[in-house]
Design an enzyme around this catalytic site. Structure first.
Site, short mmCIF file in Angstrom:
data_model
loop_
_atom_site.label_atom_id
_atom_site.label_comp_id
_atom_site.label_asym_id
_atom_site.label_seq_id
_atom_site.Cartn_x
_atom_site.Cartn_y
_atom_site.Cartn_z
N CYS A 18 31.61 -35.77 -35.02
CA CYS A 18 31.24 -37.33 -35.12
C CYS A 18 29.72 -37.57 -34.76
CB CYS A 18 32.25 -37.85 -34.50
SG CYS A 18 32.79 -37.37 -32.94
N HIS A 77 30.32 -44.56 -31.14
CA HIS A 77 29.53 -43.93 -30.30
C HIS A 77 28.07 -44.25 -30.60
CE1 HIS A 77 32.74 -41.05 -29.67
NE2 HIS A 77 32.12 -40.04 -30.14
N1 HSE Z 1 34.48 -34.65 -30.04
C1 HSE Z 1 33.97 -36.07 -30.32
C2 HSE Z 1 34.40 -36.87 -29.01
C3 HSE Z 1 34.96 -36.57 -31.28
O1 HSE Z 1 35.04 -36.47 -28.17
O2 HSE Z 1 34.06 -37.97 -28.93
C4 HSE Z 1 35.09 -35.96 -32.62
O3 HSE Z 1 34.35 -35.02 -33.31
#
Ligand code: HSE
Length: 335
Positions: A128, A244
């Site tokens: 992501c 994010h």
């Molecule tokens: N690994 C990512 C996270 C989420 O923990 O934010 C998905 O890829």
């Protein structure tokens, strides 16, 4: 029209895949949802009718034209290649990291490298953080030629799925209610409420975490850069819900021009320039949540390095970071 299957449709990413299929124009003929014994028999209301969750089997999944896997990497490793085997097998789009680094398997952000999926049956959906960041970096790379990248991330609880989101909400409530001084943690390495945790996924021998190295490995593969192309990341978990954020310093071959960079970002599909500091307008998880486009702002010339830009990116990690990207991969393959 296509028969579409989803494995893991009741998880955080799977639900969003159903949502994207409902809202976008992918021509769904029928939707089948596959799950474990625990979820088989449950009913899911969708725009395509009430769907009863079927117990997963490779044979049943092979009856579909497109299968989205929103499950863990071990499941994908075991089943993905069998599902899509042979000329008559469906296209499988896998959201785990199981196949992302395998040669011959495309790792696709359609706005960047849709052509890599031509004629392929198994396609890996990226991490992501990487997918969100590269949506902003790619138009700038095309303009100025990327030479190095350093990223610091601020990642939402949803990266750990629905259990991560629940742990954040319940933990915050327990502190605010005065039940506890510090929230309990099972999913995250430490309590996430009122905290930030500079640790996502396992530590590697080089001192980076796996989440950080995913950004390095996947940037190279998606952008077609050298195997030793310099990308460095610090990945941090923060107590936000599902978008994010990333602070990116990108160094380029050519002298950078902020006005040209702004124009390229404004014109880039899937990108919204939100960059008017006088009006207090910049990317934030609150504004990026639920949006298909990633937001880019705080764009400026970096004063520490030559030919470098610094900017801030926010994106819904369940959408562009997972479900939406997977559905756009499917759309691009039938174009
Ligand atoms: N690994 C990512 C996270 C989420 O923990 O934010 C998905 O890829």
């Amino acid at each position: 029209t296509f028969n579409v299957g989803i494995v893991g449709a009741t998880g955080a990413v799977g639900k969003e895949i159903v949502g994207c299929l409902e809202k976008r124009s992918f021509p769904v003929n029928g939707l089948r949802i596959f799950g474990s014994e625990r979820s088989a028999g449950k009913e899911v209301d969708t725009k395509f009718g009430k769907v009863t969750v079927e117990l997963f089997s490779e044979e049943a999944a092979r009856e579909c034209d497109v299968v989205f896997l929103a499950v863990d990497g071990d499941f994908s490793l075991k089943h993905a290649e069998n599902i899509c085997a042979g000329d008559d097998g469906p296209v499988v789009i896998d959201n785990s990291s199981a196949f992302r680094y395998k040669e011959g398997i495309p790792l696709c952000v359609p706005e960047i490298n849709a052509e890599t999926t031509k004629g392929k049956k198994l396609i890996a959906n990226p991490n992501c953080t990487t997918a969100i960041g590269l949506m902003a970096v790619w138009p700038l790379h095309k303009l100025f030629g990327l030479t190095k990248m350093v990223m610091s991330t601020y990642q939402a609880a949803s990266g750990a799925g629905q259990p991560g989101m629940d742990e954040l909400v319940e933990g915050t409530r327990s502190v605010l209610n005065g039940e506890r001084d510090v929230a309990e943690n099972k999913i995250f390495a430490h309590p996430l409420p009122f905290n930030v945790i500079p640790h996502i996924d396992k530590f590697q021998e080089n001192g980076y975490t796996k989440e950080e190295m995913k950004v390095t490995w996947e940037t190279r593969k998606i952008c077609g850069l050298a195997d030793d192309f310099p990308v460095s990341c610090t990945a941090v978990r923060i107590p936000t819900s599902r978008a994010h954020s990333e602070s990116i310093v990108a160094l380029f071959e050519k002298p950078v021009d902020v006005a040209a960079a702004r124009k390229a970002l404004e014109e880039a599909p899937g990108v919204k320039l939100r960059d008017d500091p006088e009006k207090l307008s910049y990317p934030m998880p609150l504004t990026a949540t639920g949006q298909y486009d990633i937001e880019v702002g705080r764009l400026r010339k970096n004063i520490a390095f030559d030919n470098a830009l610094e900017f801030f990116v926010c994106g819904d990690q369940l959408l562009r970071g997972a479900a939406l990207n997977a559905v756009i991969v499917a759309e691009a393959m039938i174009d």
